[in-house]
Design a protein around this motif. Structure first.
Motif, PDB file in Angstrom:
ATOM      1  N   PHE A   1      34.066  39.118  27.577  1.00 52.86           N
ATOM      2  CA  PHE A   1      35.483  39.043  27.248  1.00 52.86           C
ATOM      3  C   PHE A   1      36.102  40.435  27.266  1.00 52.86           C
ATOM      4  N   ASP A   2      35.394  41.436  26.744  1.00 54.49           N
ATOM      5  CA  ASP A   2      35.905  42.807  26.771  1.00 54.49           C
ATOM      6  C   ASP A   2      36.092  43.281  28.205  1.00 54.49           C
ATOM      7  N   GLU A   3      35.197  42.879  29.097  1.00 58.51           N
ATOM      8  CA  GLU A   3      35.358  43.237  30.504  1.00 58.51           C
ATOM      9  C   GLU A   3      36.570  42.536  31.112  1.00 58.51           C
ATOM     10  N   LEU A   4      36.844  41.297  30.688  1.00 61.24           N
ATOM     11  CA  LEU A   4      38.053  40.611  31.127  1.00 61.24           C
ATOM     12  C   LEU A   4      39.292  41.403  30.712  1.00 61.24           C
ATOM     13  N   LEU A   5      39.311  41.873  29.470  1.00 65.03           N
ATOM     14  CA  LEU A   5      40.453  42.656  28.998  1.00 65.03           C
ATOM     15  C   LEU A   5      40.633  43.908  29.839  1.00 65.03           C
ATOM     16  N   GLN A   6      39.519  44.541  30.182  1.00 68.95           N
ATOM     17  CA  GLN A   6      39.587  45.750  31.003  1.00 68.95           C
ATOM     18  C   GLN A   6      40.099  45.441  32.404  1.00 68.95           C
ATOM     19  N   LYS A   7      39.675  44.324  32.981  1.00 73.08           N
ATOM     20  CA  LYS A   7      40.101  43.943  34.326  1.00 73.08           C
ATOM     21  C   LYS A   7      41.592  43.609  34.346  1.00 73.08           C
ATOM     22  N   ILE A   8      42.072  42.933  33.308  1.00 70.14           N
ATOM     23  CA  ILE A   8      43.508  42.639  33.226  1.00 70.14           C
ATOM     24  C   ILE A   8      44.304  43.930  33.115  1.00 70.14           C
ATOM     25  N   SER A   9      43.844  44.823  32.246  1.00 68.00           N
ATOM     26  CA  SER A   9      44.523  46.107  32.078  1.00 68.00           C
ATOM     27  C   SER A   9      44.560  46.891  33.384  1.00 68.00           C
ATOM     28  N   LYS A  10      43.473  46.818  34.134  1.00 63.91           N
ATOM     29  CA  LYS A  10      43.405  47.526  35.419  1.00 63.91           C
ATOM     30  C   LYS A  10      44.439  46.978  36.400  1.00 63.91           C
ATOM     31  N   LEU A  11      44.598  45.663  36.451  1.00 64.15           N
ATOM     32  CA  LEU A  11      45.592  45.074  37.346  1.00 64.15           C
ATOM     33  C   LEU A  11      46.996  45.561  37.013  1.00 64.15           C
ATOM     34  N   PHE A  12      47.280  45.719  35.723  1.00 65.49           N
ATOM     35  CA  PHE A  12      48.618  46.106  35.294  1.00 65.49           C
ATOM     36  C   PHE A  12      48.857  47.612  35.387  1.00 65.49           C
ATOM     37  N   GLU A  13      47.880  48.355  35.907  1.00 63.68           N
ATOM     38  CA  GLU A  13      48.138  49.767  36.194  1.00 63.68           C
ATOM     39  C   GLU A  13      49.117  49.906  37.350  1.00 63.68           C
ATOM     40  N   SER A  14      49.167  48.889  38.201  1.00 63.21           N
ATOM     41  CA  SER A  14      50.124  48.867  39.299  1.00 63.21           C
ATOM     42  C   SER A  14      51.481  48.423  38.781  1.00 63.21           C
ATOM     43  N   ASN A  15      52.528  48.803  39.494  1.00 62.70           N
ATOM     44  CA  ASN A  15      53.874  48.370  39.127  1.00 62.70           C
ATOM     45  C   ASN A  15      54.223  47.008  39.712  1.00 62.70           C
ATOM     46  N   GLU A  16      53.330  46.452  40.516  1.00 56.97           N
ATOM     47  CA  GLU A  16      53.515  45.105  41.037  1.00 56.97           C
ATOM     48  C   GLU A  16      52.188  44.369  40.959  1.00 56.97           C
ATOM     49  N   VAL A  17      52.194  43.246  40.260  1.00 60.11           N
ATOM     50  CA  VAL A  17      50.964  42.492  40.001  1.00 60.11           C
ATOM     51  C   VAL A  17      51.118  41.099  40.598  1.00 60.11           C
ATOM     52  N   ASN A  18      50.134  40.672  41.345  1.00 60.44           N
ATOM     53  CA  ASN A  18      50.142  39.345  41.940  1.00 60.44           C
ATOM     54  C   ASN A  18      49.643  38.335  40.914  1.00 60.44           C
ATOM     55  N   VAL A  19      50.476  37.349  40.609  1.00 56.01           N
ATOM     56  CA  VAL A  19      50.116  36.389  39.572  1.00 56.01           C
ATOM     57  C   VAL A  19      48.894  35.574  39.973  1.00 56.01           C
ATOM     58  N   ASP A  20      48.693  35.360  41.280  1.00 58.65           N
ATOM     59  CA  ASP A  20      47.509  34.623  41.712  1.00 58.65           C
ATOM     60  C   ASP A  20      46.228  35.381  41.388  1.00 58.65           C
ATOM     61  N   GLN A  21      46.282  36.699  41.450  1.00 56.66           N
ATOM     62  CA  GLN A  21      45.131  37.496  41.050  1.00 56.66           C
ATOM     63  C   GLN A  21      44.850  37.338  39.563  1.00 56.66           C
ATOM     64  N   LEU A  22      45.925  37.280  38.769  1.00 50.60           N
ATOM     65  CA  LEU A  22      45.754  37.079  37.332  1.00 50.60           C
ATOM     66  C   LEU A  22      45.152  35.712  37.045  1.00 50.60           C
ATOM     67  N   LYS A  23      45.650  34.683  37.750  1.00 52.49           N
ATOM     68  CA  LYS A  23      45.101  33.338  37.563  1.00 52.49           C
ATOM     69  C   LYS A  23      43.618  33.310  37.905  1.00 52.49           C
ATOM     70  N   GLN A  24      43.278  33.918  39.050  1.00 55.68           N
ATOM     71  CA  GLN A  24      41.891  33.909  39.473  1.00 55.68           C
ATOM     72  C   GLN A  24      41.007  34.656  38.482  1.00 55.68           C
ATOM     73  N   LEU A  25      41.522  35.756  37.955  1.00 54.96           N
ATOM     74  CA  LEU A  25      40.760  36.524  36.983  1.00 54.96           C
ATOM     75  C   LEU A  25      40.539  35.708  35.711  1.00 54.96           C
ATOM     76  N   MET A  26      41.566  35.025  35.244  1.00 51.97           N
ATOM     77  CA  MET A  26      41.419  34.178  34.055  1.00 51.97           C
ATOM     78  C   MET A  26      40.422  33.051  34.325  1.00 51.97           C
ATOM     79  N   HIS A  27      40.474  32.483  35.528  1.00 52.05           N
ATOM     80  CA  HIS A  27      39.523  31.444  35.906  1.00 52.05           C
ATOM     81  C   HIS A  27      38.098  31.980  35.943  1.00 52.05           C
TER      82      HIS A  27
END
Length: 272
Positions: free
Chosen positions: A24-50
């Motif tokens: 779970f901590d790695e999930l939090l880190q991966k989400i945080s990493k995606l949001f380092e960009s100023n544009e985030v693809n929601v499909d990537q977020l969905k896939q990561l949550m999945h």
């Protein structure tokens, strides 16, 4: 709305690949990493949550289960770009019908199951042209009731997505005895929303916040059975013991403890 690109799929559907073994901590880190960009693809977020395979031992430390209503526990404020929170649903509890003000909402069921009911926007309650379910700007709905567009029963590991252009929803735990837990990501974060009366479609604006950790009204002992090992997990007190005769899939068993704790005031915030 935040700089997130999306194809507006309401439900992400079944997993396209097996869950990945990360914590779970790695999930939090991966989400945080995606949001380092100023544009985030929601499909990537969905896939990561999945991709995260829910393990109660990972997130039990965040559980804050009330006796009679659901609670919202902030896990990560996302540096202002998003809020990630754990929602704890006692048996037979649910939210009001609500919107997500210019925000994307992704939820993943971590344990148990929840029912998501979706609604059209009522007439004269939504001014923005990107919503197909009723354009307007005041709180006069002529007494018309809310129209249901669909209902989804989300099981453990399922992921759902919604934003205001899709409509409104409410989330409930219909189980008469068992609690449920879901992970919610909102981007951008919001501290107010509108809740809607199902019979009339009229709404009111409310402030929304998070529950302090001291709000527990009742504690549950969580027993997590996994393969050949029984893992007894208690909030802040995990311990393990092995039973070579135990052969089972992952199962959560919630046993209410007799000791109860006074529920503290929830910072004066209105519940959804």
């Amino acid at each position: 709305m935040s700089p997130i690109s999306t194809n507006n799929d309401a439900i992400y559907g079944q997993q396209t690949q097996a869950p990945t073994k990360f914590t779970f901590d790695e999930l939090l880190q991966k989400i945080s990493k995606l949001f380092e960009s100023n544009e985030v693809n929601v499909d990537q977020l969905k896939q990561l949550m999945h991709s995260y395979e829910s393990n109660p031992a990972d997130w039990i430390k965040y559980v804050n289960l009330s006796k009679e209503r659901y609670t919202r526990v902030l896990i990560d404020g996302g540096n202002g770009k998003y809020n990630l929170m754990l929602l704890c649903w006692p048996a037979n509890t649910g939210s009001s019908i609500h919107d997500h003000p210019d925000s994307h909402c992704i939820l993943k069921v971590l344990a148990g199951s929840v029912s998501e009911v979706r609604y059209c926007w009522p007439k004269d309650s939504y001014r923005d042209d990107h919503c197909d379910g009723g354009i307007g700007g005041n709180n006069n709905n002529d007494g018309e009731g809310m129209i249901i567009t669909g209902e989804n029963r989300l099981q453990t590991q399922n992921v759902a997505y919604i934003n205001d252009s899709i409509g409104l929803h409410r989330v409930m735990n219909p189980d008469p005895t068992m609690p449920a837990f879901s992970l919610h990501l909102y981007s951008p974060p919001f501290d107010h929303c509108r809740i809607f009366d199902e019979k009339t479609g009229k709404y009111k604006k409310i402030n929304v916040g998070f529950d302090p950790k001291e709000i527990e009204a009742v504690k549950y002992r969580v027993k997590h059975r996994i393969k050949n090992c029984d893992i007894n997990v208690h909030k802040n007190h995990p311990h393990h013991h092995h039973d070579q005769n135990s052969m089972a899939k992952d199962v959560l068993v919630f046993e209410m403890q007799e000791q109860q704790h006074r529920r503290q005031q929830d910072n004066g915030k209105t519940r959804l």
